[in-house]
Design an enzyme around this catalytic site. Structure first.
Site, mmCIF file in Angstrom:
data_model
loop_
_atom_site.group_PDB
_atom_site.id
_atom_site.type_symbol
_atom_site.label_atom_id
_atom_site.label_comp_id
_atom_site.label_asym_id
_atom_site.label_seq_id
_atom_site.Cartn_x
_atom_site.Cartn_y
_atom_site.Cartn_z
ATOM 1 N N ASP A 42 39.719 38.061 60.304
ATOM 2 C CA ASP A 42 39.383 38.398 59.024
ATOM 3 C C ASP A 42 38.079 37.821 58.477
ATOM 4 O O ASP A 42 38.073 37.222 57.364
ATOM 5 C CB ASP A 42 40.714 37.982 57.895
ATOM 6 C CG ASP A 42 42.065 38.389 58.443
ATOM 7 O OD1 ASP A 42 42.017 39.557 59.058
ATOM 8 O OD2 ASP A 42 43.041 37.530 58.198
ATOM 9 N N GLU A 198 43.587 48.536 54.614
ATOM 10 C CA GLU A 198 43.645 47.332 54.184
ATOM 11 C C GLU A 198 42.424 46.403 54.541
ATOM 12 O O GLU A 198 41.552 46.923 55.230
ATOM 13 C CB GLU A 198 44.883 46.423 54.701
ATOM 14 C CG GLU A 198 45.071 46.327 56.060
ATOM 15 C CD GLU A 198 46.113 45.578 56.465
ATOM 16 O OE1 GLU A 198 47.299 45.759 55.960
ATOM 17 O OE2 GLU A 198 46.161 44.454 57.139
#
Length: 519
Positions: A42, A198
């Site tokens: 991430d 997302e």
């Protein structure tokens, strides 16, 4: 002069090479992907002047939310962890089964009005906005009034701050408007729908807003653009895990060019980060080069030349008063049960009460490194008491631990324990129940080969002659039942009984797996 400098740089790389498991910087003006052959998922990367900062997910590990620094997007060092100890949930102390796979997910980092701001959402809790005048902290936070999944912090040209949020089970991208000091939500409005989206990132460039979204179900990325934050948005497909990755964005360079950063699922090692040149065509950012659009190159010229090799630390002789930044506990530690001061130059791990490594507090971990690595720990076992199980091995979906077991009247033996994390809970197989050992000094070794997805453990009484124990074991990444991280290396010490002794760790060394070794 140039030739002298080149020779000096070559000598520096030659000296550094034997200690490195993976080196992205090739020393000839090029780099290889990934820039970090380890699990730094991430990613969010920003530039402040000539400095780049990279924030990464750490789940339930403590300290949490790792930040790295680079001058060239290739050579990285860890500079801080935003969260010293995880707070707000007793499971962070490994109570009620712990919080593996949850904890702190994708964070977003920005610089605004002389402060660093970081938005992050602990799973099941409200979003936090951390702030600090320095990237190394200290950090404080204010909690918002809602849970914004994978928050995307964005500061517009007029200084207004927003959080973009979307969860892949839906795909509705909502923009939350924040107040002046980024401490509260003042408005919320849906701006876009992108099925499955997302991990949003928002960038402004040349009069356009660009919205990068991960589509995890397809392991792909989309790029959208609009003249307004509120749309309408045009969208085009971009890269995917076959061509470079599926979650990330772009960052501007001091010379006005752009580079992309992107996470790619890479099997047992976890999610790694690739760096790619970006070129612009028809107002769209494209990854790679015009002759191979939307393909992240395996090898490319370095974004910025002239900076020396750097990497996160790994090996440790435990001579400093604090643990190195490479180390994280499996959850918040019990600080009364470990020490660097009780025996200077050693890490002392007092045994904690647990019936297995999955429930053992104070398990000390760091990221495994690919493509092939060897970890060696030098131990003093004199403090181990009856019932203690203390050792070294892998940690994650599969936990293969070679441990010293304390017996009656000071006897000690080695046991190879293999624990698999499953939906029904951890299941442990005692592969080798007892190998008697004598003496107090012992070396334990863990090899991991991420090409073959296999590992092995071994021991030595003199650091020369090694004996393998238990055969090979699998390596894997599993977000459903593991730690949601790539395989880690772990030092642990626990005892099913409430009393026990301790393990002294003299040193830990991480190096490449020697050529020809097949786990």
């Amino acid at each position: 002069m140039i030739r002298t400098l080149a020779v000096a740089l070559a000598a520096t790389f030659a000296m550094a090479a034997p200690a490195q498991v993976w080196r992205s910087d090739q020393g000839d003006g090029t780099y290889r992907n990934p820039v970090l052959f380890a699990d730094y998922p991430d990613p969010d990367i920003i530039r402040v002047g000539e400095d780049f900062y990279f924030v990464s997910t750490t789940f339930a590990n403590s300290p949490g939310v790792t930040i790295l620094h680079s001058k060239d997007l290739v050579n990285w060092r860890i500079v801080s962890h935003v969260v010293d100890r995880l707070d707000g949930d007793p499971r962070y102390d490994l109570k009620n089964g712990g919080d593996y796979r949850h904890g702190f997910y994708a964070a977003s980092l920005r610089r605004h009005k002389g402060m660093f701001y970081l938005a992050v959402t602990p799973v099941g809790h409200k979003t936090r906005i951390y702030r600090s005048a320095s990237i190394t902290g200290p950090w404080t936070y204010r909690e918002l009034d809602r849970e914004a999944f994978d928050p995307a912090l964005f500061i517009d040209a007029d200084g207004t701050a927003y959080l973009g949020t979307s969860i892949g089970t839906d795909g509705t991208v909502t923009l939350l408007t924040l107040n002046d000091d980024l401490s509260a939500v003042t408005g919320a409005k849906v701006t876009y729908y992108n099925k499955g989206a997302e991990g949003s990132k928002i960038v402004r460039h040349n009069g356009w807003y660009y919205l990068f979204n991960s589509i995890p179900g397809k392991l792909a990325m989309t790029v959208s653009r609009s003249r307004s934050l509120w749309g309408p948005w045009e969208t085009k497909p971009s890269i995917d895990d076959r061509t470079g990755g599926h979650q990330g964005a772009i960052v501007d360079m001091p010379d006005g060019s752009w580079y992309g950063f992107v996470m790619v699922d890479a099997g047992a090692i976890g999610r790694m980060t690739n760096i790619s040149p970006i070129f612009w065509k028809d107002g769209w950012p494209w990854w790679g080069t015009p002759d191979r659009p939307d393909v992240v190159p395996d090898r490319s010229p370095k974004p910025i030349l002239g900076h020396p090799f750097a990497e996160p630390p790994a090996s440790d002789d435990f001579s400093l008063p604090k643990l190195g930044l490479q180390w994280q506990w499996n959850h918040n530690p019990d600080d009364s049960r470990w020490s660097l001061k009780e025996r200077p130059g050693f890490l002392r791990l007092h045994s904690t009460q647990a019936d297995g490594i999955w429930s053992a507090r104070n398990t000390l971990t760091q990221k495994a490194q690919g493509p092939k690595m060897r970890a060696v720990a030098k131990l003093d076992t004199a403090g181990i008491k009856s019932g203690d199980i203390c050792g070294l091995g892998s940690f994650g979906k599969y936990n293969a631990q070679l441990s010293v077991v304390g017996g009656a009247r000071g006897a000690k033996s080695l046991r190879m324990l293999f624990t698999e994390s499953t939906e029904g809970g951890p299941k442990t197989d005692v592969r080798v129940p007892s190998v008697p050992i004598k003496g107090r000094t012992l070396w334990l070794r863990t090899d991991m080969d991420f090409d073959s997805k296999l590992g092995r453990v071994a021991y030595s009484l003199d650091n020369r002659k090694w004996t393998e124990v238990g055969g090979s074991f699998p390596l894997a990444f599993d977000w459903r039942t593991g730690t949601f991280q790539g395989q880690q290396i772990a030092l642990s010490c626990y005892n099913p009984a409430p009393t026990g002794g301790y393990l002294d760790v003299d040193s830990f060394t991480l190096q490449p797996l020697p050529a020809g070794v097949q786990p």
